[in-house]
Design a protein around this motif. Structure first.
Motif, PDB file in Angstrom:
ATOM      1  N   LEU A   8       0.826  -1.211   0.000  1.00 37.68           N
ATOM      2  CA  LEU A   8       0.000   0.000   0.000  1.00 37.68           C
ATOM      3  C   LEU A   8       0.861   1.263   0.000  1.00 37.68           C
ATOM      4  O   LEU A   8       0.535   2.235  -0.683  1.00 37.68           O
ATOM      5  CB  LEU A   8      -0.942  -0.004   1.201  1.00 37.68           C
ATOM      6  CG  LEU A   8      -2.068  -1.023   1.132  1.00 37.68           C
ATOM      7  CD1 LEU A   8      -2.869  -1.018   2.427  1.00 37.68           C
ATOM      8  CD2 LEU A   8      -2.960  -0.762  -0.055  1.00 37.68           C
ATOM      9  N   ILE A   9       1.955   1.232   0.743  1.00 33.38           N
ATOM     10  CA  ILE A   9       2.876   2.372   0.728  1.00 33.38           C
ATOM     11  C   ILE A   9       3.449   2.546  -0.674  1.00 33.38           C
ATOM     12  O   ILE A   9       3.579   3.663  -1.177  1.00 33.38           O
ATOM     13  CB  ILE A   9       3.987   2.192   1.780  1.00 33.38           C
ATOM     14  CG1 ILE A   9       3.395   2.296   3.180  1.00 33.38           C
ATOM     15  CG2 ILE A   9       5.104   3.210   1.591  1.00 33.38           C
ATOM     16  CD1 ILE A   9       4.351   1.933   4.294  1.00 33.38           C
ATOM     17  N   GLY A  10       3.769   1.431  -1.315  1.00 33.26           N
ATOM     18  CA  GLY A  10       4.271   1.487  -2.682  1.00 33.26           C
ATOM     19  C   GLY A  10       3.259   2.084  -3.644  1.00 33.26           C
ATOM     20  O   GLY A  10       3.605   2.906  -4.495  1.00 33.26           O
ATOM     21  N   LEU A  11       1.993   1.695  -3.509  1.00 35.62           N
ATOM     22  CA  LEU A  11       0.949   2.251  -4.369  1.00 35.62           C
ATOM     23  C   LEU A  11       0.793   3.753  -4.160  1.00 35.62           C
ATOM     24  O   LEU A  11       0.633   4.509  -5.121  1.00 35.62           O
ATOM     25  CB  LEU A  11      -0.387   1.555  -4.107  1.00 35.62           C
ATOM     26  CG  LEU A  11      -0.559   0.178  -4.726  1.00 35.62           C
ATOM     27  CD1 LEU A  11      -1.864  -0.454  -4.268  1.00 35.62           C
ATOM     28  CD2 LEU A  11      -0.514   0.263  -6.226  1.00 35.62           C
ATOM     29  N   VAL A  12       0.842   4.193  -2.918  1.00 39.69           N
ATOM     30  CA  VAL A  12       0.726   5.620  -2.624  1.00 39.69           C
ATOM     31  C   VAL A  12       1.909   6.380  -3.231  1.00 39.69           C
ATOM     32  O   VAL A  12       1.727   7.449  -3.822  1.00 39.69           O
ATOM     33  CB  VAL A  12       0.639   5.860  -1.097  1.00 39.69           C
ATOM     34  CG1 VAL A  12       0.800   7.324  -0.756  1.00 39.69           C
ATOM     35  CG2 VAL A  12      -0.682   5.330  -0.564  1.00 39.69           C
ATOM     36  N   LEU A  13       3.100   5.821  -3.123  1.00 38.38           N
ATOM     37  CA  LEU A  13       4.276   6.477  -3.707  1.00 38.38           C
ATOM     38  C   LEU A  13       4.171   6.567  -5.225  1.00 38.38           C
ATOM     39  O   LEU A  13       4.560   7.576  -5.819  1.00 38.38           O
ATOM     40  CB  LEU A  13       5.552   5.729  -3.321  1.00 38.38           C
ATOM     41  CG  LEU A  13       6.047   5.939  -1.895  1.00 38.38           C
ATOM     42  CD1 LEU A  13       7.219   5.018  -1.598  1.00 38.38           C
ATOM     43  CD2 LEU A  13       6.430   7.376  -1.666  1.00 38.38           C
ATOM     44  N   THR A  18       3.622  10.037  -9.622  1.00 38.74           N
ATOM     45  CA  THR A  18       3.065  10.297 -10.948  1.00 38.74           C
ATOM     46  C   THR A  18       2.415  11.669 -11.009  1.00 38.74           C
ATOM     47  O   THR A  18       2.599  12.413 -11.975  1.00 38.74           O
ATOM     48  CB  THR A  18       2.047   9.208 -11.325  1.00 38.74           C
ATOM     49  OG1 THR A  18       2.705   7.939 -11.278  1.00 38.74           O
ATOM     50  CG2 THR A  18       1.483   9.433 -12.706  1.00 38.74           C
ATOM     51  N   LEU A  19       1.659  12.013  -9.979  1.00 33.35           N
ATOM     52  CA  LEU A  19       1.019  13.332  -9.949  1.00 33.35           C
ATOM     53  C   LEU A  19       2.056  14.459  -9.874  1.00 33.35           C
ATOM     54  O   LEU A  19       1.830  15.541 -10.403  1.00 33.35           O
ATOM     55  CB  LEU A  19       0.048  13.426  -8.775  1.00 33.35           C
ATOM     56  CG  LEU A  19      -1.206  12.554  -8.892  1.00 33.35           C
ATOM     57  CD1 LEU A  19      -2.023  12.645  -7.615  1.00 33.35           C
ATOM     58  CD2 LEU A  19      -2.028  12.951 -10.101  1.00 33.35           C
ATOM     59  N   ALA A  20       3.181  14.199  -9.237  1.00 31.76           N
ATOM     60  CA  ALA A  20       4.233  15.216  -9.159  1.00 31.76           C
ATOM     61  C   ALA A  20       5.009  15.333 -10.472  1.00 31.76           C
ATOM     62  O   ALA A  20       5.580  16.384 -10.759  1.00 31.76           O
ATOM     63  CB  ALA A  20       5.187  14.890  -8.009  1.00 31.76           C
ATOM     64  N   GLY A  24       5.790  19.007 -14.167  1.00 32.81           N
ATOM     65  CA  GLY A  24       7.140  19.245 -14.639  1.00 32.81           C
ATOM     66  C   GLY A  24       7.383  18.796 -16.070  1.00 32.81           C
ATOM     67  O   GLY A  24       8.394  19.130 -16.667  1.00 32.81           O
ATOM     68  N   ALA A  25       6.461  18.043 -16.631  1.00 31.26           N
ATOM     69  CA  ALA A  25       6.626  17.542 -17.995  1.00 31.26           C
ATOM     70  C   ALA A  25       6.246  18.579 -19.045  1.00 31.26           C
ATOM     71  O   ALA A  25       6.571  18.415 -20.213  1.00 31.26           O
ATOM     72  CB  ALA A  25       5.790  16.286 -18.181  1.00 31.26           C
ATOM     73  N   LEU A  36      11.086  19.254  -8.950  1.00 24.75           N
ATOM     74  CA  LEU A  36      10.368  18.117  -8.374  1.00 24.75           C
ATOM     75  C   LEU A  36      10.442  16.861  -9.237  1.00 24.75           C
ATOM     76  O   LEU A  36      10.020  15.796  -8.813  1.00 24.75           O
ATOM     77  CB  LEU A  36       8.895  18.475  -8.143  1.00 24.75           C
ATOM     78  CG  LEU A  36       8.602  19.394  -6.974  1.00 24.75           C
ATOM     79  CD1 LEU A  36       7.117  19.715  -6.918  1.00 24.75           C
ATOM     80  CD2 LEU A  36       9.047  18.759  -5.673  1.00 24.75           C
ATOM     81  N   LEU A  37      10.968  16.979 -10.457  1.00 24.20           N
ATOM     82  CA  LEU A  37      11.013  15.822 -11.344  1.00 24.20           C
ATOM     83  C   LEU A  37      11.871  14.686 -10.785  1.00 24.20           C
ATOM     84  O   LEU A  37      11.472  13.526 -10.840  1.00 24.20           O
ATOM     85  CB  LEU A  37      11.525  16.231 -12.725  1.00 24.20           C
ATOM     86  CG  LEU A  37      10.550  17.028 -13.586  1.00 24.20           C
ATOM     87  CD1 LEU A  37      11.230  17.468 -14.874  1.00 24.20           C
ATOM     88  CD2 LEU A  37       9.309  16.222 -13.882  1.00 24.20           C
ATOM     89  N   LEU A  38      13.028  14.993 -10.258  1.00 21.39           N
ATOM     90  CA  LEU A  38      13.902  13.942  -9.734  1.00 21.39           C
ATOM     91  C   LEU A  38      13.304  13.234  -8.512  1.00 21.39           C
ATOM     92  O   LEU A  38      13.244  12.003  -8.492  1.00 21.39           O
ATOM     93  CB  LEU A  38      15.288  14.509  -9.427  1.00 21.39           C
ATOM     94  CG  LEU A  38      16.320  13.483  -8.972  1.00 21.39           C
ATOM     95  CD1 LEU A  38      16.560  12.443 -10.063  1.00 21.39           C
ATOM     96  CD2 LEU A  38      17.614  14.167  -8.609  1.00 21.39           C
ATOM     97  N   PRO A  39      12.822  13.968  -7.485  1.00 19.60           N
ATOM     98  CA  PRO A  39      12.198  13.266  -6.365  1.00 19.60           C
ATOM     99  C   PRO A  39      10.931  12.505  -6.781  1.00 19.60           C
ATOM    100  O   PRO A  39      10.654  11.427  -6.243  1.00 19.60           O
ATOM    101  CB  PRO A  39      11.850  14.371  -5.366  1.00 19.60           C
ATOM    102  CG  PRO A  39      12.658  15.533  -5.753  1.00 19.60           C
ATOM    103  CD  PRO A  39      12.963  15.395  -7.201  1.00 19.60           C
ATOM    104  N   ALA A  40      10.188  13.038  -7.745  1.00 17.89           N
ATOM    105  CA  ALA A  40       8.984  12.348  -8.205  1.00 17.89           C
ATOM    106  C   ALA A  40       9.353  11.043  -8.900  1.00 17.89           C
ATOM    107  O   ALA A  40       8.710  10.007  -8.674  1.00 17.89           O
ATOM    108  CB  ALA A  40       8.192  13.249  -9.140  1.00 17.89           C
TER     109      ALA A  40
END
Length: 60
Positions: A8-13, A18-20, A24-25, A36-40
């Motif tokens: 579930l933590i993986g799904l949230v990440l 993806t939303l982050a 930036g795209a 924010l592209l690199l941390p996202a």
């Protein structure tokens, strides 16, 4: 799908990462969105790892 806490933590990440990535795209993205592209991307990658390794045994 029966996910553990790790899954579930993986799904949230994955969702948050993806939303982050989306703002930036754009070609005219603000500097903050570009930063924010690199941390996202890291969040999506780590979330995918968590979801992929959350089960026991061999994949079917």
């Amino acid at each position: 799908m029966d996910f553990t806490k790790k899954g579930l933590i993986g799904l949230v990440l994955i969702v948050v990462g993806t939303l982050a990535l989306v703002p930036g795209a754009a070609p005219d993205a603000a500097t903050l969105a570009q930063l924010l592209l690199l941390p996202a991307a890291a969040a999506v990658t780590y979330g995918t790892y968590l979801v992929g390794t959350e089960g026991d045994g061999r994949p079917v």
